[in-house]
Scaffold this active site. Structure first.
Site, PDB file in Angstrom:
ATOM      1  N   HIS A 166      15.651  -1.068 -14.389  1.00 16.38           N
ATOM      2  CA  HIS A 166      15.572  -1.503 -15.785  1.00 16.38           C
ATOM      3  C   HIS A 166      15.753  -3.007 -15.910  1.00 16.38           C
ATOM      4  O   HIS A 166      15.207  -3.629 -16.809  1.00 16.38           O
ATOM      5  CB  HIS A 166      16.621  -0.783 -16.630  1.00 16.38           C
ATOM      6  CG  HIS A 166      16.207   0.582 -17.060  1.00 16.38           C
ATOM      7  ND1 HIS A 166      15.103   0.801 -17.847  1.00 16.38           N
ATOM      8  CD2 HIS A 166      16.730   1.804 -16.814  1.00 16.38           C
ATOM      9  CE1 HIS A 166      14.980   2.103 -18.064  1.00 16.38           C
ATOM     10  NE2 HIS A 166      15.944   2.732 -17.446  1.00 16.38           N
ATOM     11  N   GLY A 167      16.527  -3.590 -15.027  1.00 18.76           N
ATOM     12  CA  GLY A 167      16.712  -5.038 -15.082  1.00 18.76           C
ATOM     13  C   GLY A 167      18.058  -5.427 -14.517  1.00 18.76           C
ATOM     14  O   GLY A 167      18.974  -4.607 -14.446  1.00 18.76           O
TER      15      GLY A 167
END
Lengths: 435, 414, 79
Positions: free
Chosen positions: B343-344
């Site tokens: 997701h990051g």
């Protein structure tokens, strides 16, 4: 079930829905708004109202006077024009137009929908010198205020090729938010051409849909500030006198600015100016320059629109909180130069109702916060607004000069007075005409 | 770059759907009469891809092309290696291929997390996260010998299938390849059209009506209130507004993403491709495990099949863990950590991953306990509703972490 | 060797239940099996029947009832 019937089962409802939607949006609906809704709208400052037409049109027919401005309009203290008009049962009610980031270009576009209703009527403009930055209207803010409906009105209302139309179209084209057929139309206008038949057809239908949208949805999401206005009105003396108002203003301001030495509203100070930001802002505005700006020409668009409508306009030029500008290093000399340039632009074209408050930023309790009028500032505004509104409506004539669309004017350092070198004499060749 | 290009981000506004439907008409008529207009399909797809990456986004487009070429090199290189006679099928070669396939995504994530770093030549483009799932799965299946042939045209169409390119659902190559050249029977296709239409309108309702109310109408108001109240109360800055934010954001996330996924599935169905569904009433789940079988299904199934199962398979074969319970816990931790990183690279995505790992581990413990004491624990409609309630709240809390709002509240950045 | 019996023995080992009477029941839907158990099952099947089932070949829908599993194994044995 055979295949054709199945297909009809699947797509029939969709087709019907689309046809219905199209019919609904293209039909000329009638709608009137309740007085309460209009009163709410006049004080709500929402984008929907700003972009729409119908609410404003109804309001201007019913004793509302547009107050064009920006973020100062949302400083709803007890001395705000809306509160005063309500308390003293004035014969007008302000219709607040504008908010953070709305500048002349957004206003010019917004004005397209109410040209008829304002013909020969009055308007108030609070013109902030802060608008006059080098590049003028901030495109991101413009995106918030951009109304395709008003853009259609602008394009479809054009009768012939003029410097004003070309200049306006060019400026709109610099805003990324302007898209689609509207953009194509703007391109033609900017080149001095007429809209094509297809463009006209398309835009007319688009306008019809957008007008219906405006009719159906403009009462949605109104910000209700009536309670607040009534609450603030209770703080005002029952009998009007400038002295009594001034007293209330000072009292209120004293309570509300006791957290800091700038005379800034406590809430604003707490929420918008934390320590880190304050440190960063110190001496940060030394290089600010409002004297050279495209905004001067954008402002001319507004003036042109007023002239076309023969509207009687009161201009108010607000000051900057002096303690604040001392802190940020913003030059008062530069500010005054910008003010004189604005005033020159107004006076030379016959706009003679100008109330210049720009030198009063040092007066106690004049400002609500950094750059926004408040309390005693609003009292000063009312001192100009009251007699202005007492005049009867008379169509005004102005002498509009295309010179103010020129780059030369935008870049001219400043104008000291009317008797100084007059650019309108002998300079007509250099004006935009024919270019 | 010339700003006059029409740029259309997928499913973003009503115009997009108008253009899309016009473009789809020949495909629909073709499939209805038993023809798949392949050349038209390719042109149509390329035009819509072009519209995503043109104008101001042209650099993203260039990035995409380079990325695709690189991935082709990796996949075909590995395929060539595996198809040689008596391929040694070395594990390190396989690892190398997987790592190469992931490298661009990792670089992009690092670049996004640390914008100052300025890794030369790295530029994120819409869809890179999802494309990586597609290429990695192909590499893994090539390793297993499940994919022996890889038709270049089919593979490209699979990777660049434009209805799903930006955010999934994540399809599987073998599933896609089976379908993309055949024409569905008319009865079947009529069913597809019916579902496609329904999904399309369900998507409108989800994304543009409900998603709008939660995301555009309420969320900013709640955010403002939560931030102001937070400043006023100090300390951890918590207030009931944060709870309101949690529920509102969860609803927004679901309706926005489910709406988007419905569009993608709908457009695929119009084209006679059965892209898998992404959501199946996630909020009626009775436990976290069930939740992940209903929420963002193509993503969680991908992680299940390509990370969880592979890892457990490998670990069991090598007998790395004595206790299968420990093994499954380790595998969950791995899975959700990877998902968090995917997701990051910010703390709240990673905490979100860890939170779900622990939630599912606890959930597993509970399920084992329940199995053992089956006769003693009550099971009726009240316990069922309680389970749904608890699961829902745990999930919403995880979305509060995921939203990054806590970061904004506490540290002033997101 | 009776494939069916062997498979059922493996499944009983994993789920703790005798599935002889539930040959067509979906063992994923009713919670008896999960991913972890299916990996174990694949490994046990590999050991028992000397067949090779890569994880890629494991499609849940093709392995979700005892009957389907038996059929799969018989298929792979004859390959």
């Amino acid at each position: 079930m055979n295949n054709k019937r199945r297909l009809w089962h699947i797509f029939g409802p969709v087709l019907c829905a689309f046809v219905l939607l199209l019919v609904i949006f293209l039909m000329p609906w009638e709608r009137t708004f309740s007085r309460d809704a209009i009163y709410q709208a006049a004080n709500s400052q929402t984008n929907t109202i700003f972009k729409g037409s119908l609410m404003k049109q109804d309001a201007f027919k019913d004793g509302y006077v547009p107050f064009y401005g920006s973020s100062e309009l949302s400083r709803l203290d007890p001395l705000h024009p809306s509160v005063i008009a309500q308390k003293y049962r004035r014969n007008y009610r302000p219709f607040l137009l504008g908010g953070p980031g709305s500048q002349s270009l957004a206003h010019f576009l917004e004005m397209q929908g109410t040209a008829k209703q304002l013909k020969g009527k009055k308007a108030v403009v609070i013109v902030s010198p802060q608008w006059f930055t080098k590049k003028g209207q901030n495109p991101d803010a413009f995106a918030l205020y951009y109304s395709p409906l008003q853009a259609c009105n602008f394009l479809l209302g054009i009768k012939k090729d003029t410097v004003t139309n070309r200049y306006a179209a060019k400026r709109f084209l610099q805003m990324p938010e302007v898209k689609g057929v509207i953009k194509l139309g703007m391109k033609r206008i900017a080149r001095g051409q007429k809209l094509t038949g297809f463009q006209r057809f398309y835009l007319e239908n688009q306008r019809r849909m957008l007008t219906n949208e405006d009719k159906f949805f403009s009462t949605f999401q109104l910000r209700d500030r009536i309670k607040k206005i009534n609450k603030q009105a209770k703080l005002l003396p029952n009998r009007y006198s400038v002295k009594a108002l001034d007293k209330v203003a000072s009292e209120q301001a004293a309570i509300n600015t006791n957290s800091n030495n700038f005379g800034i509203n406590n809430r604003f100070y707490k929420r918008r100016l934390n320590k880190r930001l304050l440190a960063k802002l110190k001496d940060s505005q030394r290089h600010f320059n409002y004297t050279k700006s495209v905004e001067y020409s954008d402002f001319e668009l507004m003036l042109h629109q007023f002239a076309k409508q023969h509207t009687n306009v009161l201009f108010i030029i607000p000051p900057i909180n002096e303690k604040w500008s001392n802190y940020t290093g913003l030059s008062q000399t530069m500010y005054q130069k910008a003010v004189s340039k604005i005033k020159y632009q107004l006076a030379s074209q016959g706009f003679d109702n100008v109330t210049d408050l720009s030198k009063r930023g040092g007066e106690k309790y004049f400002m609500e916060d950094t750059i926004h009028l408040g309390w005693r500032g609003w009292v000063a505004v009312d001192k100009a607004v009251k007699p202005f509104m007492a005049q009867s409506d008379l169509p005004r004539n102005y002498n509009i000069h295309n010179y103010f669309y020129s780059r030369k004017w935008q870049k001219k350092p400043y104008q000291i007075s009317l008797t100084d070198e007059n650019p309108l004499n002998g300079n007509s060749k250099e004006s935009l005409k024919g270019k | 770059m010339n700003a006059n290009f029409i740029n259309l981000q997928p499913y973003s506004n009503p115009h997009y759907f108008v253009y899309l439907m016009i473009g789809l008409i020949p495909i629909i008529i073709g499939l209805y009469w038993g023809h798949r207009l392949k050349i038209y399909e390719v042109v149509f797809s390329l035009i819509f891809l072009f519209l995503i990456f043109d104008g101001e986004k042209w650099q993203q487009g260039v990035s995409l092309i380079i990325y695709i070429l690189f991935q082709l090199l990796v996949t075909y290189g590995y395929l060539y290696y595996r198809r040689r006679k008596n391929s040694p099928n070395r594990t390190w070669v396989f690892y190398l291929a997987v790592i190469l396939a992931i490298v661009p995504l990792v670089l992009v994530k690092v670049q996004t997390a640390f914008p100052q770093a300025k890794i030369p030549g790295v530029l994120a483009f819409l869809g890179i996260s999802y494309l990586t799932f597609k290429t990695v799965q192909v590499v893994m299946e090539v390793r297993d010998g499940a994919i022996k042939e890889l038709n270049l045209g089919t593979y490209l169409r699979f990777l660049l299938f434009f209805p799903t390119i930006s955010s999934g659902p994540i399809d599987r190559y073998r599933r896609f390849a089976k379908e993309c050249d055949i024409v569905p029977k008319r009865k079947q296709y009529l069913n597809d059209l019916e579902l496609a239409t329904r999904y399309l309108f369900q998507g409108f309702l989800y994304k543009f009506v409900l998603g709008w109310f939660f995301g555009t109408y309420w969320l900013p108001r709640i955010t403002r209130a939560a931030l102001i109240t937070g400043t006023a109360v100090g300390g951890l800055k918590l207030s009931w507004w944060v709870v309101a934010y949690m529920y509102c954001y969860s609803m927004y996330l679901f309706f926005d993403f489910a709406g988007y996924s419905l569009f993608a599935v709908s457009i695929s169905y119009f084209m006679g491709i059965h892209t898998p569904m992404n959501f199946n009433k996630p909020f009626i789940s009775q436990n976290i495990k069930e939740f992940w079988n209903r929420w963002h299904m193509t993503l969680s199934f991908w992680f299940r099949d390509y990370i969880y199962m592979r890892f457990t398979f490998f670990a069991m074969k090598k007998k790395l863990f004595k206790n299968p319970v420990r093994l499954s816990q380790a595998a969950y931790l791995l899975l959700f950590l990877v998902m968090g990183f995917w997701h990051g690279l910010t703390w709240y995505y990673i905490v979100y991953g860890l939170f779900h790992a622990f939630a599912i581990i606890i959930n597993d413990c509970w399920l084992r306990f329940k199995k053992k004491h089956k006769d003693k624990l009550p099971s009726n409609k009240y316990t069922k509703w309680l389970a749904i309630f608890v699961t829902f709240n745990v999930v919403c809390f995880s979305f509060l972490i995921f939203s990054g709002f806590l970061s904004q509240l506490w540290f002033g950045w997101q | 060797m009776d494939t069916k019996k062997e498979v059922l023995a493996i499944l009983q080992d994993l789920t703790g239940e005798d599935l002889t009477e539930k040959m067509d029941e979906n063992i994923f839907a009713n919670g008896l099996m999960d991913s972890m158990a299916s990996v174990q099952m694949l490994l046990n099947l590999q050991e028992k029947f000397q067949i090779d089932v890569p994880v890629s070949e494991f499609d849940r829908n093709e392995w979700d009832t005892p009957n389907k599993i038996v059929a799969k194994v018989e298929n792979l044995e004859n390959e």
